[in-house]
Design a protein around this motif. Structure first.
Motif, PDB file in Angstrom:
ATOM      1  N   ALA A  50      14.175 -25.792  13.863  1.00  0.00           N
ATOM      2  CA  ALA A  50      13.348 -24.867  13.084  1.00  0.00           C
ATOM      3  C   ALA A  50      12.974 -23.651  13.923  1.00  0.00           C
ATOM      4  CB  ALA A  50      12.092 -25.583  12.582  1.00  0.00           C
ATOM      5  N   HIS A  51      12.666 -23.868  15.193  1.00  0.00           N
ATOM      6  CA  HIS A  51      12.352 -22.744  16.089  1.00  0.00           C
ATOM      7  C   HIS A  51      13.568 -21.834  16.260  1.00  0.00           C
ATOM      8  CE1 HIS A  51       8.270 -23.208  17.403  1.00  0.00           C
ATOM      9  NE2 HIS A  51       8.448 -24.510  17.615  1.00  0.00           N
TER      10      HIS A  51
ATOM     11  N   ASP B  21      13.752 -17.951  15.196  1.00  0.00           N
ATOM     12  CA  ASP B  21      14.135 -16.911  16.151  1.00  0.00           C
ATOM     13  C   ASP B  21      15.318 -16.099  15.634  1.00  0.00           C
ATOM     14  OD1 ASP B  21      12.126 -17.766  17.838  1.00  0.00           O
ATOM     15  OD2 ASP B  21      13.464 -18.905  19.168  1.00  0.00           O
ATOM     16  N   ALA B  22      16.289 -16.765  15.026  1.00  0.00           N
ATOM     17  CA  ALA B  22      17.450 -16.066  14.471  1.00  0.00           C
ATOM     18  C   ALA B  22      17.033 -15.159  13.318  1.00  0.00           C
ATOM     19  CB  ALA B  22      18.498 -17.075  14.007  1.00  0.00           C
ATOM     20  N   ALA B  23      16.111 -15.618  12.498  1.00  0.00           N
ATOM     21  CA  ALA B  23      15.627 -14.804  11.381  1.00  0.00           C
ATOM     22  C   ALA B  23      14.905 -13.564  11.897  1.00  0.00           C
ATOM     23  CB  ALA B  23      14.712 -15.620  10.483  1.00  0.00           C
TER      24      ALA B  23
ATOM     25  N   HIS C 290      14.946  -7.738  12.918  1.00  0.00           N
ATOM     26  CA  HIS C 290      14.857  -6.594  13.834  1.00  0.00           C
ATOM     27  C   HIS C 290      16.156  -5.783  13.821  1.00  0.00           C
ATOM     28  CE1 HIS C 290      10.929  -7.510  15.373  1.00  0.00           C
ATOM     29  NE2 HIS C 290      11.296  -8.725  15.751  1.00  0.00           N
ATOM     30  N   ALA C 291      17.291  -6.461  13.750  1.00  0.00           N
ATOM     31  CA  ALA C 291      18.581  -5.760  13.719  1.00  0.00           C
ATOM     32  C   ALA C 291      18.712  -4.925  12.448  1.00  0.00           C
ATOM     33  CB  ALA C 291      19.727  -6.762  13.823  1.00  0.00           C
TER      34      ALA C 291
END
Length: 92
Positions: A39-40, A44-46, A51-52
């Motif tokens: 889940a972490h 983090d990927a989300a 941001h991208a």
């Protein structure tokens, strides 16, 4: 005889309850931390993707502000191509 069967049934039920407790303990010790870590990672990927996308949107906005005529030409060409594609698809 009946008492022996009841005693065996009680023993089996007690053993099943003990096994359930062991399985619950293993799930809590092994699976929960793994799910939490996944889940972490997903979170983090989300955030990184967000941001991208924000950075690319800001970059595109700056490009449009710097070259508005080129942006209009690109938007018009894209609209023309999409209209042609939709017209082609509606004929099928």
């Amino acid at each position: 005889m009946s008492n022996t069967i009841h005693a065996l049934a009680d023993d089996v039920q007690a053993e099943l309850a003990h096994l359930r407790q062991q399985v619950d303990g293993l799930m809590t010790q092994s699976i929960s931390p793994t799910v939490s870590a996944l889940a972490h990672r997903a979170e983090d990927a989300a955030h990184a993707a967000s941001h991208a996308v924000t950075a690319k949107a800001d970059e595109l906005s700056a490009t449009v502000k710097a070259q508005p005529l080129a942006a209009i030409a690109v938007a018009g060409a894209a609209g023309f191509l999409l209209a042609g594609l939709f017209n082609f698809m509606s004929r099928r």
